[in-house]
Each structure stands twice: as C-alpha cells, then as structure tokens.
Design a protein around this motif. Structure first.
Motif, PDB file in Angstrom:
ATOM      1  N   PHE A 290       0.827  -1.197   0.000  1.00  0.00           N
ATOM      2  CA  PHE A 290       0.000   0.000   0.000  1.00  0.00           C
ATOM      3  C   PHE A 290       0.871   1.261   0.000  1.00  0.00           C
ATOM      4  O   PHE A 290       2.041   1.222   0.360  1.00  0.00           O
ATOM      5  N   GLY A 291       0.255   2.384  -0.383  1.00  0.00           N
ATOM      6  CA  GLY A 291       0.962   3.656  -0.380  1.00  0.00           C
ATOM      7  C   GLY A 291      -0.015   4.816  -0.329  1.00  0.00           C
ATOM      8  O   GLY A 291      -0.037   5.641  -1.239  1.00  0.00           O
ATOM      9  N   LEU A 292      -0.810   4.871   0.735  1.00  0.00           N
ATOM     10  CA  LEU A 292      -1.814   5.937   0.841  1.00  0.00           C
ATOM     11  C   LEU A 292      -1.261   7.131   1.612  1.00  0.00           C
ATOM     12  O   LEU A 292      -1.145   8.228   1.082  1.00  0.00           O
ATOM     13  N   GLY A 293      -0.942   6.946   2.883  1.00  0.00           N
ATOM     14  CA  GLY A 293      -0.420   8.035   3.695  1.00  0.00           C
ATOM     15  C   GLY A 293       0.748   7.588   4.546  1.00  0.00           C
ATOM     16  O   GLY A 293       1.047   6.397   4.649  1.00  0.00           O
ATOM     17  N   ALA A 294       1.419   8.557   5.161  1.00  0.00           N
ATOM     18  CA  ALA A 294       2.526   8.277   6.070  1.00  0.00           C
ATOM     19  C   ALA A 294       2.749   9.505   6.928  1.00  0.00           C
ATOM     20  O   ALA A 294       2.424  10.630   6.528  1.00  0.00           O
ATOM     21  N   SER A 295       3.317   9.303   8.116  1.00  0.00           N
ATOM     22  CA  SER A 295       3.700  10.442   8.947  1.00  0.00           C
ATOM     23  C   SER A 295       5.109  10.219   9.487  1.00  0.00           C
ATOM     24  O   SER A 295       5.522   9.082   9.733  1.00  0.00           O
ATOM     25  N   ILE A 296       5.835  11.328   9.651  1.00  0.00           N
ATOM     26  CA  ILE A 296       7.217  11.311  10.118  1.00  0.00           C
ATOM     27  C   ILE A 296       7.314  12.256  11.299  1.00  0.00           C
ATOM     28  O   ILE A 296       6.815  13.388  11.245  1.00  0.00           O
ATOM     29  N   TRP A 297       8.009  11.813  12.354  1.00  0.00           N
ATOM     30  CA  TRP A 297       8.056  12.583  13.582  1.00  0.00           C
ATOM     31  C   TRP A 297       9.509  12.876  13.938  1.00  0.00           C
ATOM     32  O   TRP A 297      10.288  11.975  14.231  1.00  0.00           O
ATOM     33  N   THR A 298       9.864  14.171  13.873  1.00  0.00           N
ATOM     34  CA  THR A 298      11.222  14.627  14.098  1.00  0.00           C
ATOM     35  C   THR A 298      11.199  16.111  14.440  1.00  0.00           C
ATOM     36  O   THR A 298      10.326  16.838  13.971  1.00  0.00           O
ATOM     37  N   ASN A 299      12.165  16.559  15.251  1.00  0.00           N
ATOM     38  CA  ASN A 299      12.273  17.983  15.538  1.00  0.00           C
ATOM     39  C   ASN A 299      13.054  18.738  14.478  1.00  0.00           C
ATOM     40  O   ASN A 299      13.150  19.961  14.534  1.00  0.00           O
ATOM     41  N   ASN A 300      13.596  18.029  13.507  1.00  0.00           N
ATOM     42  CA  ASN A 300      14.350  18.645  12.412  1.00  0.00           C
ATOM     43  C   ASN A 300      13.446  18.683  11.179  1.00  0.00           C
ATOM     44  O   ASN A 300      13.262  17.672  10.498  1.00  0.00           O
ATOM     45  N   ILE A 301      12.860  19.853  10.906  1.00  0.00           N
ATOM     46  CA  ILE A 301      11.878  19.963   9.834  1.00  0.00           C
ATOM     47  C   ILE A 301      12.480  19.604   8.479  1.00  0.00           C
ATOM     48  O   ILE A 301      11.864  18.889   7.674  1.00  0.00           O
ATOM     49  N   GLU A 302      13.675  20.095   8.194  1.00  0.00           N
ATOM     50  CA  GLU A 302      14.307  19.796   6.906  1.00  0.00           C
ATOM     51  C   GLU A 302      14.569  18.304   6.758  1.00  0.00           C
ATOM     52  O   GLU A 302      14.429  17.742   5.671  1.00  0.00           O
ATOM     53  N   ARG A 303      14.954  17.668   7.840  1.00  0.00           N
ATOM     54  CA  ARG A 303      15.135  16.212   7.816  1.00  0.00           C
ATOM     55  C   ARG A 303      13.808  15.527   7.501  1.00  0.00           C
ATOM     56  O   ARG A 303      13.752  14.585   6.701  1.00  0.00           O
ATOM     57  N   GLY A 304      12.735  15.997   8.124  1.00  0.00           N
ATOM     58  CA  GLY A 304      11.424  15.413   7.870  1.00  0.00           C
ATOM     59  C   GLY A 304      11.007  15.550   6.420  1.00  0.00           C
ATOM     60  O   GLY A 304      10.469  14.611   5.822  1.00  0.00           O
ATOM     61  N   ILE A 305      11.267  16.722   5.822  1.00  0.00           N
ATOM     62  CA  ILE A 305      10.914  16.937   4.420  1.00  0.00           C
ATOM     63  C   ILE A 305      11.742  16.034   3.511  1.00  0.00           C
ATOM     64  O   ILE A 305      11.228  15.462   2.542  1.00  0.00           O
ATOM     65  N   LYS A 306      13.032  15.890   3.831  1.00  0.00           N
ATOM     66  CA  LYS A 306      13.893  15.008   3.032  1.00  0.00           C
ATOM     67  C   LYS A 306      13.373  13.568   3.055  1.00  0.00           C
ATOM     68  O   LYS A 306      13.300  12.903   2.010  1.00  0.00           O
ATOM     69  N   ILE A 307      12.970  13.098   4.217  1.00  0.00           N
ATOM     70  CA  ILE A 307      12.440  11.732   4.319  1.00  0.00           C
ATOM     71  C   ILE A 307      11.092  11.632   3.627  1.00  0.00           C
ATOM     72  O   ILE A 307      10.789  10.630   2.956  1.00  0.00           O
ATOM     73  N   ALA A 308      10.261  12.672   3.759  1.00  0.00           N
ATOM     74  CA  ALA A 308       8.947  12.655   3.112  1.00  0.00           C
ATOM     75  C   ALA A 308       9.075  12.417   1.613  1.00  0.00           C
ATOM     76  O   ALA A 308       8.248  11.726   1.007  1.00  0.00           O
ATOM     77  N   ARG A 309      10.110  12.987   0.999  1.00  0.00           N
ATOM     78  CA  ARG A 309      10.317  12.799  -0.440  1.00  0.00           C
ATOM     79  C   ARG A 309      10.698  11.360  -0.793  1.00  0.00           C
ATOM     80  O   ARG A 309      10.557  10.942  -1.936  1.00  0.00           O
ATOM     81  N   GLN A 310      11.150  10.598   0.191  1.00  0.00           N
ATOM     82  CA  GLN A 310      11.557   9.213  -0.056  1.00  0.00           C
ATOM     83  C   GLN A 310      10.438   8.205   0.191  1.00  0.00           C
ATOM     84  O   GLN A 310      10.562   7.043  -0.183  1.00  0.00           O
ATOM     85  N   ILE A 311       9.362   8.651   0.830  1.00  0.00           N
ATOM     86  CA  ILE A 311       8.264   7.745   1.182  1.00  0.00           C
ATOM     87  C   ILE A 311       7.342   7.537  -0.022  1.00  0.00           C
ATOM     88  O   ILE A 311       6.944   8.497  -0.685  1.00  0.00           O
TER      89      ILE A 311
END
Length: 462
Positions: free
Chosen positions: A384-405
């Motif tokens: 599946f690939g509907l949604g995902a959430s990432i939890w981190t205090n480093n916003i740029e890190r979160g955005i970088k990972i979001a692009r990989q999901i």
C-alpha cells in the motif's frame, strides 16, 4: 431482498430496507442522463450557490446526521459531528474555488487562440464504504456535481440511513431532481450500476472491490478513480518530541476505532527511543475511553460488524502465536456489541498478518529499526501507499524523508488527514487517481484542447 442495518454498539437491528433491482438501477441512470442534459447548462455560479446551500443544510442538521452515523457504524459521536462539519467545509471550498479550477486555460501557440477547457463528463457513479458515511460521499459528489456532472450513489449496506439523508440534503438545498440519486442494494447492485450507461465511477473501498470495479469499468471503457485503503507507516525518529508523538500515535491509530484508510497502522521506531516511546504510547492508549459511542466522553467505540472484530482478533492472535508481545489489550470487550480492546503489540515481524495486512481496528504493531535509512525502507515495505507520517524535531530532515516515502500523502509532525485543499489518493495498491483540491475536480471532466486559426490569414493568401 431485505437488507438490515445493525447498531454495532448493541448488535440489534435498527432498520430494514428493500434492495433495488438491476432494472431500478437502469431507470435511475436514465433519469440521471436526462437531468444531466439540463444540469450541465446551469451557470457555474448557480451551481456554486447550491453548494453553499448544501453546506448550510449540513450544518443545520449536523446533530441528526451525526447520530445516524454513530448508530449505523459505531463512530464516537464527537467524531461523527466533526465529520459532518468537514462535509460543510468541502461544500464551501468548492463553491469558492471552482470558478478558478474550471476556468479556461490559455496556452500560447502560433495560432490565433489556443486554450484548454474543462467540461463535465456526464453520469458519474460512486460506490462508497461505511467508515466515513457522509464525508466519503461528499468528497466525491461535491466536486463532481460542481463541475456539471450528475451523481448516483451506491452506498454500503451498513449505512443506508446515511445515504437516504444525503440524498435528502441535496433535495433540501434545492438541487434539481435526479442530479443526485441513490440506489440501494448489495454488491450485485453495485456491479449493475458500473455496467449501466454511466460515464465514470468513483470507488472508495477494499482492494478486491477496486479490482472488480476496474475490471467492469475497463470493459466498458469508463474512467474510474479508486481509493483502496492503506497500511500507513508512523515513523518515529530519535529526535522526535516523544510526549507529543505518543499522544498523536494514539489519536492516529484509534480515530474511528482504527477503522480508517489513513489511520497510522505500522509504528516504526528508531531503537534509541523505542522503549520510552512504547511506554508513553501504552500510557496514552490506556487513557482512552471505550464505551457507548453516543456518550460524548467515549473515544473508542465498537467495530462495525462482529466479522470485523473476528478478523482483527485473528490478526492479533497470529502475531501472538509468532512471538509478538501484547503490551495492552488483545481481547474482545465483554459487553453487548462488537467492541475490541485497544491493543499494542511489540516484537513483531513481516511474517505476521498484523504487519503485512491492512489492520482495520484498534491494534498497533511496533516495529523497531536501527536508523533513519532502515526506517525509510521499512515504511516503503508494503503493497500500500496511501499516507505516512514522520516525527522529528528537524523539519528539513522530515521533508527530506517525506520525499523518499512511497505514498500519496506524507505529514511531518502531524497525523494524516484528508483536506479539501490538498489532493487525496494513493500509489501502489492504494488506488488510482485523486480526490479533492483542483486535481480532484478535474478527474471527472473532459480536458479539451481548442485551437483557433485566423481565417483571414488564409483568405489573404488565396
């Protein structure tokens, strides 16, 4: 054939309905076709005003609608009220923005004029599930009808009272007759609708339902949009605010008693914080209130059917038998209705159904990983690939990972939610196409290119 709806909090029948025949379906499609001939001519501004009225109808009747939702499928009433308010929001949103979304787009070319227009397709069928009985219908119907299409709904047998109230709401808002209709029945009525003289179909439901609709629609060369569920990863990194994250993990897993396509379903936690996160997650889950969904204090209601509860129990027992450790819950609640304890399971692996399958109920597997790279691999390790959430205090890190999901929607430090302003849908086996936003309203239109050459230039040459 008679269809009974059952209150999942009590197990008792609350209403009975007579299923319609394939002939009834064909008749309603013909009525829809006749209504479309006039509706498509209605000025977009008039259609927008009707949507504003529909939003007002939603708000005026929110208590009644919410009670119907809760009694039919067991959603805690506070969440049912929020669902109705969201329906009013989507009405307001398209009333305000449709003119921009559907405006001709000028394209510079060598010709006198070139533009793209967005014109309605015709009669659009929708086959919808029970877990958000009003919202899932409205997020299809509002953009489709605003664009000039007409709609025919085949709703789940669980929530036929909701479908009747939605149909009445369109009538009360002043929509022309047969611009929005419902048909009542089981999967056979749904198949008859897809095979009838419609132009496209929108489906929210299971993977098997989506496959069958895609097969039938493709045979008739009819467009389809499919939203088919998910197994959303909830990724907790070592720099996350664990108190906030554990609270949101509980909310995201237990919203609608875990019966949501975009609920967090796989909790992927970096090892260095796994013990503390797990402790907080358990504490937050223990604080949830299981009970009568009509009681405003209740946060976790029953599952929609006993068969749904049995399916969840089977997934939990499979995990337990294969080495999973049940930290909280893990059993049906001993009371009337189809209740199951909020459950958290650790020490899980991919051999377990609780991890491999979509879990539609209040059970959460915790998967421990070593680092960010492994967390991303684990998040993407799903059909599946509907949604995902990432939890981190480093916003740029979160955005970088979001692009990989690999998913249609990723939230950083927020639970996954649908929003009229953003496109909604998935990749892989989570679906095809998008709902909501400007992208959703353009799913059921003819995107037409128009090119105009100046005839005077040709005459001068002659």
């Amino acid at each position: 054939m008679q269809i009974d709806t059952v209150n999942p909090a009590t197990g008792k029948v609350i209403a009975s309905y007579e299923a319609e025949s394939s002939e009834d379906v064909g008749r309603k499609v013909r009525l829809g076709r006749e209504a479309y001939a006039e509706w498509k001519k209605v000025d977009l501004g008039e259609r927008a005003e009707l949507m504003r009225r529909l939003g007002r109808v939603m708000r005026k009747n929110r208590e009644d609608y919410a009670r119907t939702v809760t009694e039919e499928m067991g959603k805690p009433v506070r969440q049912s009220l929020a669902e109705i308010e969201k329906c009013a929001w989507v009405c307001d949103y398209y009333a305000e923005h449709a003119e921009v979304f559907l405006r001709d787009q000028i394209v510079p070319t060598e010709f006198r004029k070139s533009f793209v227009s967005f014109e309605p397709l015709g009669v659009i069928a929708s086959i919808m599930p029970w877990n958000f009985p009003f919202w899932q219908v409205m997020r299809f119907a509002v953009p489709a009808l605003t664009a000039g299409n007409v709609g025919i709904l085949k709703h789940s047998s669980v929530c036929l009272g909701s479908s009747l109230k939605i149909e009445q709401a369109f009538h009360d808002a002043g929509f022309p007759e047969n611009v929005f209709q419902i048909v009542i029945g089981d999967y056979r009525v749904g198949e008859a609708l897809v095979q009838a003289d419609i132009d496209a179909v929108s489906v929210t439901g299971s993977l098997n339902t989506g496959r069958r609709v895609a097969e039938l629609a493709s045979a008739g060369m009819k467009k389809f949009v499919l939203e088919l569920g998910g197994s959303d990863p909830f990724v907790v990194l070592e720099d996350a605010d664990l108190n906030q994250t554990a609270h949101m993990a509980t909310q995201s897993r237990l919203l609608n008693t875990g019966q949501s396509c975009i609920a967090a379903k796989r909790f992927i936690v970096v090892r260095s914080v796994a013990e503390k996160f797990t402790k907080l997650f358990v504490e937050n889950t223990e604080a949830e209130v299981v009970g009568d969904p009509l009681d405003p204090k209740t946060t976790v209601g029953p599952l929609v059917r006993d068969s749904q509860r049995q399916a969840l129990a089977k997934q939990v027992e499979d995990a337990r038998a294969k080495g999973g450790k049940v930290l909280i819950g893990g059993n049906p609640v001993k009371r009337d209705g189809f209740f199951y304890e909020p459950t958290i399971v650790s020490n899980v692996g991919h051999e377990m159904d609780l991890v491999r399958e979509e879990v539609f109920g209040p059970a959460a597997p915790i998967i421990v990983v070593e680092n960010e790279e492994q967390a991303v691999r684990e998040a993407n390790n799903s059909e599946f690939g509907l949604g995902a959430s990432i939890w981190t205090n480093n916003i740029e890190r979160g955005i970088k990972i979001a692009r990989q999901i690999e998913s249609g929607l990723v939230s950083v430090n927020e639970m996954v939610r649908s929003d009229p302003r953003l496109p909604f849908g998935g990749v892989k086996k989570s679906g095809i196409g998008r709902e909501l936003s400007e992208f959703g309203i353009r799913e059921f239109v003819n995107i037409k290119s128009v090119v105009v050459k100046d005839i005077q230039s040709r005459l001068l040459v002659e």
